[in-house]
Design an enzyme around this catalytic site. Structure first.
Site, PDB file in Angstrom:
ATOM      1  NE  ARG A 229      40.948  37.150  35.657  1.00 34.72           N
ATOM      2  CZ  ARG A 229      41.187  37.272  36.960  1.00 34.72           C
ATOM      3  NH1 ARG A 229      41.956  36.419  37.590  1.00 34.72           N
ATOM      4  NH2 ARG A 229      40.624  38.248  37.654  1.00 34.72           N
ATOM      5  CG  HIS A 277      40.087  31.580  39.963  1.00 35.75           C
ATOM      6  ND1 HIS A 277      39.691  32.229  38.815  1.00 35.75           N
ATOM      7  CD2 HIS A 277      40.749  32.518  40.689  1.00 35.75           C
ATOM      8  CE1 HIS A 277      40.089  33.496  38.870  1.00 35.75           C
ATOM      9  NE2 HIS A 277      40.731  33.698  40.007  1.00 35.75           N
TER      10      HIS A 277
END
Ligand code: NDP
Ligand code: OXD
Length: 314
Positions: A229, A277
């Site tokens: 993350r 992502h």
């Protein structure tokens, strides 16, 4: 749609192919009625939720909610909602998601191992200079996070012949992988790593863990592959480490701010490869089976794996 005799599962996930999910869930589920947000005529009838990217406060509108299924493996977004009902959260453990992460991590580890990041810069200057990488068995790769995703990645890298270390919160044994755990094990894990892979969940303990102190332990000119993350990374520390050569190149898939703003330094940095992502995806056709199996266990009162530990934050 009126509430029938079966419990209702409300699918309310943002930014995904809702039609594909609806079809896959309808094929996999037999003992619940599926509603797809915003088609939820009776909030009281909703017993299970399937969540991703909801605004804070969304789930508190369903007073009879008994469990939430996360569409993603990471639950940091869900847990950040202070108003989330205190019901079990079942995270996503999809075999196809793990396959995707293995592909991504292996691809980028080989890319850095074979010095393609250097050839990319050489090509920009029309420089012809073959460089011999160390033998694969001499290349030290460290994987942070040895769960469903990191564990598979570490094993795949070990199978390829890399010298692999892994780091987890609790002690863990993995064939072919030298394992370390906890804050006390972190320095020894990081010492001399040449390629560092992060597949950690974001928790209060892991936020900012990719920082100057950690980078100082890596081999000079190490490479970073970050697929956890965005908030794991102290961005200024990475830019400093790239400037000093402490880190030679970074593959970044996740960012503090997503989408990465157009003016961000990472976009144009020659040492950084930006991936939007996209390291690994959940696939409705496989994930719906996993959700259906866990729902069945919940309905039968059986124990369910993959329940988030709210204390640990993952
Ligand atoms: P798991 O819960 O299965 O595994 C998490 C791993 O991290 C475990 O090994 C755990 O240790 C370790 N860990 C957690 N906290 C710490 C800590 N404080 N110190 C050391 N180790 C720690 O998660 P998954 O493997 O399924 O997913 C991991 C993360 O990958 C997700 O949370 C998400 O952030 C990210 N992700 C990214 C995607 C992308 O496309 N970029 C896609 C999907 C997920 P232990 O084994 O002791 O519990
Ligand atoms: C996930 C993700 O957590 O896609 O599943 O990042």
């Amino acid at each position: 749609m009126a509430a029938g005799s079966q419990p209702v599962l409300l699918f309310a996930c943002e930014g995904v192919d809702t039609l594909a999910w609806r079809d896959a869930l309808e094929a996999a589920l037999s003992s619940v009625e599926l509603w797809v947000w915003p088609d939820a005529p009776d909030a009281d009838a909703v017993v299970f939720g399937m969540a991703w990217g909801n605004p804070p406060g969304f789930w508190r509108s369903f007073p009879n909610l008994q469990a939430i299924f996360s569409l993603g493996a990471g639950v940091d977004g869900l847990l950040a909602d202070a108003t989330l009902p205190a019901v079990p959260i079942v995270r996503m453990v999809d075999p196809s998601l793990a396959d995707g992460m293995v592909e991504f991590v292996v691809m980028r580890t080989l890319h850095h191992h074979r010095l393609v990041h250097v050839y990319e810069q050489q090509q920009a200057n029309a420089t012809w200079r073959p460089l011999r990488p160390p033998r694969i068995g001499r290349r030290r790769v460290g994987v942070m996070g040895l769960g469903e995703l990191g564990g598979r990645c570490a094993r795949a890298l070990a199978d390829l012949g890399f010298q692999v270390r892994g780091w987890s919160r609790r002690p863990k044994a993995l064939e072919g992988v030298e394992t370390f755990h906890g804050p006390a094990g972190l320095p020894a894990f990081a010492d001399g790593c040449e390629i560092l892979v992060c597949v950690l969940p974001l928790t209060s303990e892991t936020e900012g863990i990719l920082n100057a102190q950690l980078f100082a332990r890596l081999a000079p000119g190490a490479c970073l592959i970050q697929a956890g993350r965005g908030a794991h990374l102290v961005e200024a520390d990475l830019l400093d480490a790239l400037a000093s050569g402490r880190i030679a190149a970074a593959t970044l898939d996740v960012f503090r701010s997503e989408p990465l703003p157009p003016e961000h330094a990472f976009w144009r940095h020659p040492g950084v490869r930006v991936i939007p992502h996209a390291a690994a995806f959940t696939y409705p056709e496989t994930a719906a089976e996993v959700v259906a199996a866990n729902l069945g266990r919940l309905l039968r009162g059986e124990p369910v794996a993959d329940i988030v530990d709210p204390q640990a934050g993952y």
